[in-house]
Design an enzyme around this catalytic site. Structure first.
Site, PDB file in Angstrom:
ATOM      1  N   TYR A  68       0.824  -1.220   0.000  1.00  0.00           N
ATOM      2  CA  TYR A  68       0.000   0.000   0.000  1.00  0.00           C
ATOM      3  C   TYR A  68       0.857   1.270   0.000  1.00  0.00           C
ATOM      4  O   TYR A  68       0.664   2.171  -0.811  1.00  0.00           O
ATOM      5  CB  TYR A  68      -0.923  -0.030   1.222  1.00  0.00           C
ATOM      6  CG  TYR A  68      -1.752   1.215   1.415  1.00  0.00           C
ATOM      7  CD1 TYR A  68      -2.855   1.465   0.611  1.00  0.00           C
ATOM      8  CD2 TYR A  68      -1.427   2.137   2.402  1.00  0.00           C
ATOM      9  CE1 TYR A  68      -3.616   2.617   0.788  1.00  0.00           C
ATOM     10  CE2 TYR A  68      -2.183   3.279   2.597  1.00  0.00           C
ATOM     11  CZ  TYR A  68      -3.276   3.520   1.790  1.00  0.00           C
ATOM     12  OH  TYR A  68      -4.026   4.657   1.970  1.00  0.00           O
ATOM     13  N   GLN A  69       1.819   1.334   0.922  1.00  0.00           N
ATOM     14  CA  GLN A  69       2.628   2.563   1.053  1.00  0.00           C
ATOM     15  C   GLN A  69       3.404   2.837  -0.234  1.00  0.00           C
ATOM     16  O   GLN A  69       3.512   3.986  -0.670  1.00  0.00           O
ATOM     17  CB  GLN A  69       3.634   2.463   2.204  1.00  0.00           C
ATOM     18  CG  GLN A  69       3.219   1.682   3.423  1.00  0.00           C
ATOM     19  CD  GLN A  69       2.089   2.289   4.222  1.00  0.00           C
ATOM     20  OE1 GLN A  69       1.580   3.360   3.885  1.00  0.00           O
ATOM     21  NE2 GLN A  69       1.689   1.608   5.275  1.00  0.00           N
ATOM     22  N   GLY A 145      -7.945  17.959   7.112  1.00  0.00           N
ATOM     23  CA  GLY A 145      -7.410  18.138   5.767  1.00  0.00           C
ATOM     24  C   GLY A 145      -8.038  19.282   4.983  1.00  0.00           C
ATOM     25  O   GLY A 145      -7.333  20.146   4.444  1.00  0.00           O
ATOM     26  N   ASP A 162      -4.166  10.044   2.206  1.00  0.00           N
ATOM     27  CA  ASP A 162      -4.094   8.719   2.814  1.00  0.00           C
ATOM     28  C   ASP A 162      -5.082   8.668   3.968  1.00  0.00           C
ATOM     29  O   ASP A 162      -4.716   8.541   5.124  1.00  0.00           O
ATOM     30  CB  ASP A 162      -2.652   8.470   3.289  1.00  0.00           C
ATOM     31  CG  ASP A 162      -2.485   7.109   3.949  1.00  0.00           C
ATOM     32  OD1 ASP A 162      -3.331   6.222   3.713  1.00  0.00           O
ATOM     33  OD2 ASP A 162      -1.509   6.950   4.708  1.00  0.00           O
ATOM     34  N   SER A 164      -8.823   7.235   5.814  1.00  0.00           N
ATOM     35  CA  SER A 164      -9.451   5.929   6.033  1.00  0.00           C
ATOM     36  C   SER A 164     -10.684   5.812   5.112  1.00  0.00           C
ATOM     37  O   SER A 164     -10.799   6.534   4.133  1.00  0.00           O
ATOM     38  CB  SER A 164      -9.786   5.744   7.513  1.00  0.00           C
ATOM     39  OG  SER A 164     -10.317   6.927   8.069  1.00  0.00           O
TER      40      SER A 164
END
EC number: 2.5.1.16
Lengths: 297, 297
Positions: A68-69, A145, A162, A164
């Site tokens: 993922y990262q 954000g 990034d 959830s």
């Protein structure tokens, strides 16, 4: 939260994907608490290493988090010719940041995470995730954000969201207004990347995002790649840019030496091209078609 | 089997992937019994349609089975210039067969399934899977795959092994001798396809298969594609051929009209190319490297 641990198994529960459940066997609970924003849990699993859970949903495991990262960081960063200024919205566990700072082109990174408890807990229990938090290039801001972005004009080459799932604290990060804010915060030729779930589970979300983003950005693409501990075993990555070069080919091709120096285990320039090729059902969902049978079920 | 249905959830249990579990919510159990070879279960799930389970492991769900069947059939069939004679080992649920008969080039298909109960139950409860079982082109043989193959010399253009996991009845389908038998049963220029699990879960199995098959076949490749209800959300597809053209490009490119006529929802010629591109950790596992760090965990 105790129900989730029946017989030493942690079971993910989320109204976003009803009728299915994923469980990991627990060896030891390392941290369990509640921040101002969410429940935070860290446990040692039997076969996936340490696991971070927010509001009952698995965010990362030691065994597969690199997939993922690496995609969240290297897909957008290699799609920009010179990514000097980078913003990460969310990502308080530090994983995407760890990958972003590996690019020598990157001069300044801001991590805008609403919940500073996530970072504190990650530093303590998932230290391999947070190695870049105190890096010279990095500024950490604890803010929401959208609020943070409202102050920004033409400030970033790349913005990575990034967050959830599209429910709870991160819901606003999937709404139209957010993509306008991101555009305004980008420098000319800049681009954004956001996790967007699996087309198997969220066909309507992906159809909407595709439509919204094509009205705002000249170049919009969806990638999908393997991620075992996310629902349906994969994650979608939405890329939108103000430049018009195709995002499914890297603008900067990392050499094998660079890949090795960066310690990459998932991303390659060949994978960059491959992950933008979608199964036909998912292509129809995201890019639209006259075919009415757009859902896999 | 009752433990698996606690609170109307079916939970997959298999010693091959310890420490993790996948569960589907059950609406109604449609069939539960034991054949001479295995436990067979069919239930109506809440969000994945009907589900077939053998020996406690999910084989297919109504919602996502097309992804697996299309890759198992169309990857090998489009990799052969003229696939007239096809053998399917296993695949008693009929799903791969349904896709194979869509190719007008295919003149004769043999389905070699050890357990006729699987087909009987599928016909009754998963009728959209078994539509091709009584097709003119099709011969069904109830026999063990290796035993059947021992009698065959240069008989097939394509052999597809659609067995279950490498444990229990299907274990022999992952051993060296089996790949020798397959080779001997192929016509010149023939090729084989076999499901091979996910590189996330079975790195040693995949490393061994790569090594074994490269000693037997001139061209050996691994594809990996999304399959939500299999462990880690993906499936590996091993292709080995006696011809030396690269298997990661189709020899016959299906037109959009052909794809539409065949009702494809997953396979496209572009996907054919993309799925052979592996993440670097999986590439190292299958194709080998001097790097000792070959496992993702």
């Amino acid at each position: 939260m105790m129900d989730a641990f029946a017989s030493n198994w942690f079971t993910e529960t989320c109204p976003l994907f009803p009728g299915q459940r994923f469980s990991l066997q627990v060896q030891e609970v390392l941290y369990s608490g509640r921040s101002d924003h969410q429940d935070i849990l860290v446990f040692q699993s039997k076969t996936y290493g340490r696991v971070l859970v927010l509001d009952g949903v698995i965010q990362c495991t030691e065994r597969d988090e690199f997939a993922y990262q690496e995609m969240m960081a290297h897909l957008p960063l290699t799609s920009h010719p010179l990514p000097e200024d980078v913003l990460i919205v969310g990502g308080g566990d530090g994983g995407v940041l760890r990958e972003v700072v590996k690019h020598p082109e990157v001069k300044r990174v801001t991590l805008c995470e609403i919940d500073k408890e996530v970072t504190r807990v990650a530093k303590l229990h998932l230290p391999w995730m947070t190695t870049a938090i105190d890096h010279d290039k990095v500024t950490v801001v604890n803010a929401e954000g959208s609020t943070f972005l409202r102050e920004k004009q033409h400030s970033y080459d790349v913005i990575i969201t990034d967050g959830s799932d599209p429910i709870g604290p991160a819901k606003s990060l999937f709404e139209e207004n957010y993509y306008e804010l991101l555009k305004q915060a980008l420098k000319p030729g800049g681009l954004i990347c956001q996790q967007t779930e699996s087309p198997w589970l969220f066909p309507h979300l992906l159809r909407n995002l595709g439509t919204i983003c094509r009205q705002i950005y000249p170049e919009v693409r969806l990638a999908v790649a393997s991620m075992p501990t996310y629902p349906c075993g994969e994650m979608g990555y939405l890329l939108c840019s103000l430049h018009t070069k195709p995002l499914n080919e890297p603008q900067r091709v990392l050499t094998e030496v660079q890949q090795q120096e960066m310690g990459l285990r998932f991303y390659t320039p060949e994978m960059h091209k491959a992950v933008f090729t979608l199964p036909s059902f998912a292509h129809k969902i995201f890019y639209g078609s006259n075919d009415s049978e757009e859902k896999p079920n």
